[in-house]
Design a protein around this motif. Structure first.
Motif, PDB file in Angstrom:
ATOM      1  N   ALA A  72     -10.312 -10.156  -0.085  1.00  0.00           N
ATOM      2  CA  ALA A  72      -8.905  -9.764  -0.171  1.00  0.00           C
ATOM      3  C   ALA A  72      -8.519  -8.847   0.982  1.00  0.00           C
ATOM      4  CB  ALA A  72      -8.642  -9.080  -1.507  1.00  0.00           C
ATOM      5  N   ARG A  73      -9.419  -7.934   1.319  1.00  0.00           N
ATOM      6  CA  ARG A  73      -9.130  -7.000   2.408  1.00  0.00           C
ATOM      7  C   ARG A  73      -9.035  -7.730   3.748  1.00  0.00           C
ATOM      8  NH1 ARG A  73      -6.339  -3.456   4.847  1.00  0.00           N
ATOM      9  NH2 ARG A  73      -7.435  -2.307   6.481  1.00  0.00           N
ATOM     10  N   GLN A  74      -9.950  -8.667   4.008  1.00  0.00           N
ATOM     11  CA  GLN A  74      -9.950  -9.374   5.281  1.00  0.00           C
ATOM     12  C   GLN A  74      -8.754 -10.317   5.412  1.00  0.00           C
ATOM     13  OE1 GLN A  74     -11.894  -8.550   7.784  1.00  0.00           O
ATOM     14  NE2 GLN A  74     -12.676  -6.986   6.383  1.00  0.00           N
ATOM     15  N   VAL A  75      -8.348 -10.919   4.311  1.00  0.00           N
ATOM     16  CA  VAL A  75      -7.145 -11.751   4.335  1.00  0.00           C
ATOM     17  C   VAL A  75      -5.934 -10.913   4.706  1.00  0.00           C
ATOM     18  CG1 VAL A  75      -5.529 -13.023   2.876  1.00  0.00           C
ATOM     19  CG2 VAL A  75      -7.959 -13.539   2.763  1.00  0.00           C
ATOM     20  N   GLN A  76      -5.880  -9.719   4.163  1.00  0.00           N
ATOM     21  CA  GLN A  76      -4.760  -8.822   4.453  1.00  0.00           C
ATOM     22  C   GLN A  76      -4.746  -8.430   5.925  1.00  0.00           C
ATOM     23  OE1 GLN A  76      -4.863  -5.192   2.197  1.00  0.00           O
ATOM     24  NE2 GLN A  76      -2.848  -4.523   2.889  1.00  0.00           N
ATOM     25  N   VAL A  77      -5.933  -8.174   6.487  1.00  0.00           N
ATOM     26  CA  VAL A  77      -6.026  -7.785   7.897  1.00  0.00           C
ATOM     27  C   VAL A  77      -5.639  -8.950   8.808  1.00  0.00           C
ATOM     28  CG1 VAL A  77      -7.628  -7.119   9.738  1.00  0.00           C
ATOM     29  CG2 VAL A  77      -7.765  -6.006   7.491  1.00  0.00           C
ATOM     30  N   CYS A  78      -6.159 -10.149   8.501  1.00  0.00           N
ATOM     31  CA  CYS A  78      -5.910 -11.309   9.356  1.00  0.00           C
ATOM     32  C   CYS A  78      -4.445 -11.736   9.362  1.00  0.00           C
ATOM     33  CB  CYS A  78      -6.778 -12.482   8.909  1.00  0.00           C
ATOM     34  SG  CYS A  78      -8.531 -12.284   9.247  1.00  0.00           S
ATOM     35  N   TYR A  79      -3.768 -11.554   8.230  1.00  0.00           N
ATOM     36  CA  TYR A  79      -2.405 -12.061   8.102  1.00  0.00           C
ATOM     37  C   TYR A  79      -1.400 -10.937   7.850  1.00  0.00           C
ATOM     38  CZ  TYR A  79      -4.748 -16.564   7.631  1.00  0.00           C
ATOM     39  OH  TYR A  79      -5.513 -17.679   7.845  1.00  0.00           O
ATOM     40  N   GLU A  80      -1.640  -9.774   8.452  1.00  0.00           N
ATOM     41  CA  GLU A  80      -0.723  -8.661   8.232  1.00  0.00           C
ATOM     42  C   GLU A  80       0.668  -8.953   8.784  1.00  0.00           C
ATOM     43  OE1 GLU A  80      -2.138  -5.194  10.158  1.00  0.00           O
ATOM     44  OE2 GLU A  80      -2.521  -6.160  12.090  1.00  0.00           O
ATOM     45  N   ASP A  81       0.746  -9.811   9.802  1.00  0.00           N
ATOM     46  CA  ASP A  81       2.044 -10.153  10.375  1.00  0.00           C
ATOM     47  C   ASP A  81       2.736 -11.288   9.626  1.00  0.00           C
ATOM     48  OD1 ASP A  81       1.713  -8.228  12.321  1.00  0.00           O
ATOM     49  OD2 ASP A  81       0.710  -9.614  13.702  1.00  0.00           O
ATOM     50  N   ASP A  82       2.006 -11.994   8.787  1.00  0.00           N
ATOM     51  CA  ASP A  82       2.571 -13.131   8.064  1.00  0.00           C
ATOM     52  C   ASP A  82       1.908 -13.238   6.698  1.00  0.00           C
ATOM     53  OD1 ASP A  82       3.852 -15.398   7.282  1.00  0.00           O
ATOM     54  OD2 ASP A  82       3.401 -16.556   9.080  1.00  0.00           O
ATOM     55  N   PRO A  83       2.303 -12.395   5.733  1.00  0.00           N
ATOM     56  CA  PRO A  83       1.655 -12.362   4.415  1.00  0.00           C
ATOM     57  C   PRO A  83       1.704 -13.693   3.670  1.00  0.00           C
ATOM     58  CG  PRO A  83       3.132 -10.489   4.721  1.00  0.00           C
ATOM     59  CD  PRO A  83       3.399 -11.436   5.839  1.00  0.00           C
ATOM     60  N   ASP A  84       2.677 -14.545   3.962  1.00  0.00           N
ATOM     61  CA  ASP A  84       2.781 -15.816   3.250  1.00  0.00           C
ATOM     62  C   ASP A  84       1.551 -16.709   3.491  1.00  0.00           C
ATOM     63  OD1 ASP A  84       5.215 -15.062   2.271  1.00  0.00           O
ATOM     64  OD2 ASP A  84       6.359 -16.088   3.834  1.00  0.00           O
ATOM     65  N   LEU A  85       0.929 -16.550   4.672  1.00  0.00           N
ATOM     66  CA  LEU A  85      -0.236 -17.371   4.991  1.00  0.00           C
ATOM     67  C   LEU A  85      -1.471 -16.931   4.221  1.00  0.00           C
ATOM     68  CD1 LEU A  85       0.129 -17.744   8.868  1.00  0.00           C
ATOM     69  CD2 LEU A  85       0.687 -19.427   7.120  1.00  0.00           C
ATOM     70  N   ALA A  86      -1.457 -15.711   3.691  1.00  0.00           N
ATOM     71  CA  ALA A  86      -2.633 -15.163   3.031  1.00  0.00           C
ATOM     72  C   ALA A  86      -2.879 -15.779   1.655  1.00  0.00           C
ATOM     73  CB  ALA A  86      -2.494 -13.648   2.892  1.00  0.00           C
ATOM     74  N   CYS A  87      -1.914 -16.483   1.130  1.00  0.00           N
ATOM     75  CA  CYS A  87      -2.046 -17.018  -0.225  1.00  0.00           C
ATOM     76  C   CYS A  87      -3.148 -18.074  -0.308  1.00  0.00           C
ATOM     77  CB  CYS A  87      -0.720 -17.613  -0.693  1.00  0.00           C
ATOM     78  SG  CYS A  87       0.627 -16.402  -0.737  1.00  0.00           S
ATOM     79  N   ALA A  88      -3.265 -18.914   0.724  1.00  0.00           N
ATOM     80  CA  ALA A  88      -4.204 -20.029   0.668  1.00  0.00           C
ATOM     81  C   ALA A  88      -5.634 -19.595   0.976  1.00  0.00           C
ATOM     82  CB  ALA A  88      -3.765 -21.116   1.638  1.00  0.00           C
ATOM     83  N   GLY A  89      -5.811 -18.734   1.963  1.00  0.00           N
ATOM     84  CA  GLY A  89      -7.152 -18.335   2.376  1.00  0.00           C
ATOM     85  C   GLY A  89      -7.260 -18.307   3.885  1.00  0.00           C
ATOM     86  N   PHE A  90      -8.502 -18.437   4.384  1.00  0.00           N
ATOM     87  CA  PHE A  90      -8.750 -18.330   5.814  1.00  0.00           C
ATOM     88  C   PHE A  90      -8.574 -19.672   6.513  1.00  0.00           C
ATOM     89  CE2 PHE A  90     -11.799 -14.903   4.342  1.00  0.00           C
ATOM     90  CZ  PHE A  90     -10.961 -13.861   4.714  1.00  0.00           C
ATOM     91  N   SER A  91      -7.869 -19.646   7.640  1.00  0.00           N
ATOM     92  CA  SER A  91      -7.860 -20.781   8.557  1.00  0.00           C
ATOM     93  C   SER A  91      -9.111 -20.655   9.443  1.00  0.00           C
ATOM     94  CB  SER A  91      -6.602 -20.753   9.417  1.00  0.00           C
ATOM     95  OG  SER A  91      -6.641 -19.613  10.269  1.00  0.00           O
TER      96      SER A  91
END
Length: 638
Positions: A574-593
């Motif tokens: 959860a923490r890494q998803v937040q870091v990776c997609y801090e500029d676009d939270p909508d992308l964080a719902c699915a997971g890691f690209s």
């Protein structure tokens, strides 16, 4: 029209029959007001039936064969060429139009078009207006390759325009230079503003060095500033580090000015070296044997406060120096070793005499810079493509990319890379002074000879199909993919099996293109680590996304001692998803690209091995090695 046809008309060749009917149509129905050129344009378009017929046996010998049939090679009067460039032989046009390779230029107003036209004529191919149904589509800049079939060829590989921008190139090479300083000694000290503002300020306050600032999206010398003190960058900092709320910062690259540059005849110069890439995965590139040396037009003096603003003394950009009254244009191939623009081989020969080092050795040094840089860019190109759903081969068309490397030699003959150009100028014009004193532009024999062969051999190396075969394959491809043809990709790119067999290169037709071979250095080790990590991602993900459950499964498989507790792993996820997609939270719902996962492995490695001091490169390599040891054949890279 009421005129009877005799039975023998069936024996008349289709093209002659159509010509006769068009002549009847012109004279009897339209009168004499129709221009012959318009009728000729109609006749130049191949008939649909001509494209759909099955190929004859002699048509199916070698895909992309550009050699003439019984006509042989055209007369070539280039044997006494003083340039000495290895050229692809001029070809006669094949008799049947469907047996010729067709080339479509998407924008006829670009400066590259005269050279492209010359190259097409030299190869005996056809310029066509059939749009995206041609064998070769000439693309540049923001042109896209959507809707092109795998059996077509285009002059662009997605991702290179982005990767060659000054800011992105600096980030990639800085990262690898930190891990492998000797291997990347060719890359000058460089900073990206606004991110590296404090580091740059500290360096300039402690070193008496000159720097040059460039806008990351700039070209042709626009916006360049030389500075010796931090205050000299004041105008740049207003844009790169704005203090006004809501103003978006503009990215700049600041590079250390190369001290003691090589000079010839008293002038500073750099070299434009060309590489041709035909595949990113696997990486396959060639170096063109010839290039250009671009000279300043004011004699060189080491930079000091009084001459920092003299751009024609310090900046080798052709766009700047061609405006100088002192610019000496090329007067013919016999003079390729003099003036303000010379051939690369001439400049290397002159440097060889000055340094006592062979020109071949100097070219080898440049070749190492080119190959190392391309290997360094490969991981970014792959992650950029997979992260954004853009296709790399095999689902896209067969692409080739001409890249211009700007290389400057120091006084010791050591090459230093200044920047890359994914849209390198292919113009063949130069300014001259007319009889009335005005400046006009005419064709440069030197530019024409080099760039025409560069384009011709790049297209020939990509081995495009003849028009008839390309049209049939495209028709079959469209029937198979349907509406997906206009989408970026049809499934997860890079590692999928191709829809059709891939077009192979044909470098045997291109005597001036030399295949670049990897040296197995640090850049290759890092690239292999990235490919392993992408294989891990593909193994544990689905539909191009790694969700929470899949990440937990992977984490437990790799480090059960650290991620044995499911709650701990989910919190980390959860923490890494937040870091990776801090500029676009909508992308964080699915997971890691895939691109996000490459960033996560760094945090993963630091968590497992409890080290925050390791560089990103070291962490990536360490993680890949651990994956190979724990997962084995599951993540083997082909």
């Amino acid at each position: 029209h009421g005129r009877p046809f005799c039975a023998s008309v069936a024996a008349v060749p289709t093209r002659f029959l159509c010509m006769s009917l068009l002549e009847v149509f012109r004279t009897d129905w339209l009168g004499d007001n129709v221009k012959p050129l318009e009728l000729g344009e109609c006749l130049e378009r191949p008939l649909d039936s001509e494209l759909d017929v099955e190929p004859s046996a002699d048509e199916c010998d070698v895909d992309g064969d550009i050699l003439a049939e019984e006509d042989g090679e055209a007369e070539d009067d280039e044997s006494d060429d003083p340039l000495g460039l290895a050229r692809v032989a001029a070809q006669k046009r094949k008799k049947k139009k469907s047996n010729r390779v067709s080339v479509c230029v998407t924008n006829p107003n670009r400066g590259s078009v005269p050279a492209v036209v010359k190259a097409v004529e030299h190869l005996g191919w056809d310029l066509s207006n059939r749009g995206r149904d041609c064998s070769v589509i000439w693309l540049e800049h923001s042109d896209n390759a959507l809707g092109l079939a795998p059996h077509q060829v285009c002059s662009k590989i997605e991702g290179f325009v982005h990767a060659c921008k000054k800011g992105q190139l600096t980030r990639v090479l800085n990262r690898l230079k930190g891990a492998f300083p000797d291997e990347f000694a060719f890359w000058p000290l460089s900073w990206v503003l606004p991110q590296d503002k404090e580091a740059l300020q500290q360096y300039m306050s402690s070193h008496k060095a000159t720097v040059i600032a460039k806008p990351t999206g700039g070209s042709q010398g626009r916006g360049l500033v030389l500075a010796k003190k931090w205050t000299d960058l004041g105008a740049i900092l207003k844009f790169a580090c704005p203090t006004t709320l809501g103003v978006k910062p503009q990215e700049y690259v600041v590079q250390r000015y190369i001290p003691s540059p090589m000079v010839l005849d008293g002038f500073k110069f750099d070299c434009r070296v060309y590489a041709v890439v035909t595949s990113v995965y696997p990486l396959r590139g060639y170096m063109f044997d010839e290039g250009l040396a671009r000279f300043c037009t004011v004699p060189y003096v080491a930079p000091k406060a009084s001459n920092l603003s003299n751009s024609k003394m310090h900046l080798t950009n052709y766009a700047i120096n061609k405006k100088s009254e002192e610019f000496e244009g090329n007067t013919g191939l016999a003079a390729h070793d003099e003036g303000s623009k010379r051939s690369l081989t001439a400049a290397l020969s002159q440097m060889s005499e000055k340094l006592g080092v062979s020109a071949a050795d100097l070219m080898h040094r440049v070749r190492q810079v080119v190959m190392t840089t391309l290997v360094a860019l490969q991981p970014h190109l792959i992650s950029w493509s997979t992260d954004r759903g853009r296709p790399l081969h095999p689902h896209g068309p067969k692409g080739f990319q001409i890249i211009g490397f700007d290389v400057l030699f120091n006084a010791k003959g050591e090459p230093r890379l200044l920047e890359l150009n994914a849209n390198s100028s292919l113009s063949i014009s130069q300014p001259v002074v007319a009889g009335d004193g005005t400046r006009v532009y005419e064709e440069s024999e030197l530019d024409s000879a080099i760039k025409t062969q560069l384009i011709a051999q790049s297209m020939a190396c990509a081995a495009p199909l003849r028009q008839g075969r390309a049209a049939r394959h495209r028709k079959s491809w469209l029937a198979k993919v349907g509406d997906s043809a206009e989408k970026p990709n049809f499934s997860h790119p890079i590692f999928d099996e191709p829809l059709f067999p891939a077009l192979e290169d044909n470098p045997s037709l291109c005597p001036a293109l030399e295949l670049l071979e990897e040296d197995g250095g640090g850049a290759c080790i890092f690239r292999d680590a990235v490919l392993t990590i992408l294989a891990v991602f593909r193994t544990f993900s689905s539909r191009g996304v790694m969700n929470r459950g899949q990440f937990v499964k992977l984490a437990v498989a790799l480090a059960p001692d650290v991620f044995g507790a499911r709650t701990t792993t989910e919190l980390f996820f959860a923490r890494q998803v937040q870091v990776c997609y801090e500029d676009d939270p909508d992308l964080a719902c699915a997971g890691f690209s895939p691109g996000a996962f490459l960033k996560v492995v760094i945090a993963f490695a630091r968590r497992v091995w409890s080290s925050d001091e390791e560089s990103e490169v070291t962490c990536t390599i360490q993680f890949a090695e651990h994956c190979r040891a724990q997962l084995g054949a599951q993540v083997a890279v082909q």
